[in-house]
Design an enzyme around this catalytic site. Structure first.
Site, PDB file in Angstrom:
ATOM      1  N   PHE A 213     -32.564 -30.222  13.073  1.00 45.02           N
ATOM      2  CA  PHE A 213     -32.688 -30.275  11.610  1.00 45.02           C
ATOM      3  C   PHE A 213     -32.315 -28.901  11.060  1.00 45.02           C
ATOM      4  O   PHE A 213     -32.880 -27.890  11.496  1.00 45.02           O
ATOM      5  CB  PHE A 213     -34.112 -30.649  11.168  1.00 45.02           C
TER       6      PHE A 213
ATOM      7  N   ASP B  18     -31.321 -20.944  14.527  1.00 47.29           N
ATOM      8  CA  ASP B  18     -32.041 -21.354  13.312  1.00 47.29           C
ATOM      9  C   ASP B  18     -33.534 -21.169  13.576  1.00 47.29           C
ATOM     10  O   ASP B  18     -34.168 -21.967  14.259  1.00 47.29           O
ATOM     11  CB  ASP B  18     -31.702 -22.816  12.988  1.00 47.29           C
TER      12      ASP B  18
ATOM     13  N   LYS C 190     -38.995 -20.078   5.251  1.00 49.30           N
ATOM     14  CA  LYS C 190     -40.394 -20.540   5.290  1.00 49.30           C
ATOM     15  C   LYS C 190     -41.430 -19.405   5.254  1.00 49.30           C
ATOM     16  O   LYS C 190     -41.772 -18.917   4.190  1.00 49.30           O
ATOM     17  CB  LYS C 190     -40.605 -21.423   6.517  1.00 49.30           C
TER      18      LYS C 190
HETATM   19  C1  LIG Z   1     -35.330 -25.508  11.569  1.00 44.84           C
HETATM   20  C2  LIG Z   1     -35.136 -25.718  10.092  1.00 44.84           C
HETATM   21  N1  LIG Z   1     -33.981 -25.329   9.532  1.00 44.84           N
HETATM   22  C3  LIG Z   1     -33.761 -25.479   8.213  1.00 44.84           C
HETATM   23  C4  LIG Z   1     -34.712 -26.044   7.390  1.00 44.84           C
HETATM   24  C5  LIG Z   1     -34.441 -26.198   5.923  1.00 44.84           C
HETATM   25  O1  LIG Z   1     -35.189 -25.274   5.215  1.00 44.84           O
HETATM   26  P1  LIG Z   1     -35.379 -25.442   3.619  1.00 44.84           P
HETATM   27  O2  LIG Z   1     -36.162 -26.688   3.395  1.00 44.84           O
HETATM   28  O3  LIG Z   1     -36.097 -24.186   3.215  1.00 44.84           O
HETATM   29  O4  LIG Z   1     -34.009 -25.517   3.033  1.00 44.84           O
HETATM   30  C6  LIG Z   1     -35.937 -26.445   7.939  1.00 44.84           C
HETATM   31  C7  LIG Z   1     -36.971 -27.084   7.098  1.00 44.84           C
HETATM   32  O5  LIG Z   1     -37.855 -27.752   7.544  1.00 44.84           O
HETATM   33  C8  LIG Z   1     -36.152 -26.295   9.331  1.00 44.84           C
HETATM   34  O6  LIG Z   1     -37.294 -26.660   9.911  1.00 44.84           O
END
Ligand SMILES: Cc1ncc(COP(=O)(O)O)c(C=O)c1O
Length: 403
Positions: free
Chosen positions: A131, A218, A247
């Site tokens: 994700f 990520d 986050k």
């Molecule tokens: C691993 C990862 N990457 C990217 C995102 C996307 O982040 P945002 O919701 O701040 O755009 C998330 C959100 O849960 C995530 O867990």
């Protein structure tokens, strides 16, 4: 009030509750009832709700300067970049407002890297179970059909591979000369708290070096102390070329960052990328206070210790039960994998004044604040185990409230 009766778009499936205020690991509804928060706003409020240091930093900065824009130098942005560089062993930062935007920056860097290598149509390797966000490029990189459906045509240029499978990547490397980068979560969060083998990232690093791929991690969810190191890659002795996080960096204020080192740190030139709000004085002052608090209060070590306690506790009580498939975690990122889908558990937990999450249909995900007290950890352990046991003994079609 359900979304259909408000002026909000109907894009969230929300639980039937709203909160009036928060304090540490607790959220309070409008009647004043307290809920123990074991999900921290999906891994955001790592220091708990309304941490006094963060509140003070926000108030101080709000009274000084909120925003000037990236037309000008921003000292707090430079200071935060310096801190992050030292923590991460990286060189430079691009600041934005969310995890998806941080990944967008990484994806753009990968494309620049590919073109610089003379690849006309650069491809980025992404993983099954991943994700990366909800913007068009990041949802195209994400593995979920649920996230992608209806938004075709997707952004091209992503090649999917199984997670935690170096041999599969080697085969792709030998057959696809257009690959120029790999984007991977060190631990997959939304995908179900999937933890790769302990040498996975080290092997990935070697592969990236061999094929001149950018190694892009990520760490939107795993970063900022969550797994018991500031970044999860620091459990292994490697450095990525690019790391993204968001986050927990702002503990509730929107901030994201894409960090880079080596050649990747030199790819963006003026005009290549930008963000109006990205890295404004308010969010940078807040993130600096988050980092200071994490280190001054030894909260990253605390995540390691409490995570170990909770993981062992869950294993002692639940492992071997015929409804449990696996119990896994690193630091305070914990997944309890049920054998059957269990989405009802979230609402049953709410009835018990406990906030949890179920991801990938059957993985109970816990991301409690790193400031959790020992007593609060004990409450989570007991409540979650009781909830699961009662649920597993229920008629699945008519789950009962846990008493
Ligand atoms: C691993 C990862 N990457 C990217 C995102 C996307 O982040 P945002 O919701 O701040 O755009 C998330 C959100 O849960 C995530 O867990």
């Amino acid at each position: 009030m359900p979304e259909s009766q408000t002026h909000l778009m109907n894009n969230y499936r929300r639980l039937p509750i709203s909160f009036a205020h928060g304090d540490g690991a607790w959220l309070y509804d409008h009647k004043g009832d307290a809920y123990l928060d074991a999900i921290s706003g999906v891994g955001v409020c790592n220091l708990g709700h309304c941490h006094p240091n963060i509140t003070a930093a926000i108030c101080r900065q709000a009274a000084t300067l909120l925003h000037s824009s990236n037309l000008y130098h921003i000292e707090l942005q430079q200071k935060l970049a310096t801190e992050l560089a030292a923590i991460a062993g990286m060189e430079s930062s691009f600041f934005c407002n969310s995890g998806a935007e941080a990944n967008e920056a990484a994806i753009k860097l990968a494309k620049l890297h590919g073109h610089k290598r003379g690849i006309q149509t650069p491809h980025i390797l992404v993983m099954e179970g991943s994700f990366h966000g909800r913007t068009m490029a990041t949802l195209s990189a994400t593995a979920s059909r649920k996230v992608q459906a209806g938004f075709e045509p997707l952004v091209p240029g992503f090649v999917r591979a199984p997670f935690n499978d170096i041999a599969a990547l080697r085969t792709i490397a030998e057959n696809n000369p257009n690959v120029c980068a790999i984007l991977v979560e060190p631990i997959q969060g939304e995908g179900g708290v999937n933890i790769p083998s302990p040498t996975y990232l080290t092997e990935l690093r070697t592969l990236c070096d061999t094929y001149q791929w950018l190694m892009m991690l990520d760490e939107v969810q795993t970063g900022n102390g969550r797994t018991g190191k500031y970044f999860a890659y620091q459990h292994e002795n490697i450095h990525p070329d690019i790391v993204t996080t968001a986050k927990g960096l702002g503990n509730g204020l929107p901030i994201g960052v894409c960090l880079a080192q080596g050649a990747a740190a030199q790819l963006f030139k003026p005009g290549h990328h930008g963000s109006t709000f990205g890295g404004n004085p308010l969010v940078c002052a807040t993130a600096l206070s988050v980092i200071e608090t994490l280190f001054n209060d030894s909260l990253i070590e605390r995540a390691q210790r409490l995570g170990h306690y909770l993981l062992q506790g869950f294993k002692d009580i639940l492992e071997g039960s015929d409804y449990i498939e696996a119990i896994r975690g690193k630091g305070l990122m914990i997944g309890i994998v049920m054998k059957e889908p269990c989405p009802e558990l979230v609402e049953l937990a709410l009835g018990q004044k406990l906030l949890i999450n179920v991801t990938a249909d059957r993985v109970i995900r816990l991301l409690p604040p790193l400031t959790l007290s020992d007593e609060e950890a004990e409450i989570i352990l007991k409540k979650v185990c009781k909830l699961i046991k009662t649920y597993a003994g229920d008629d699945r079609s008519r789950p009962r409230q846990v008493r």
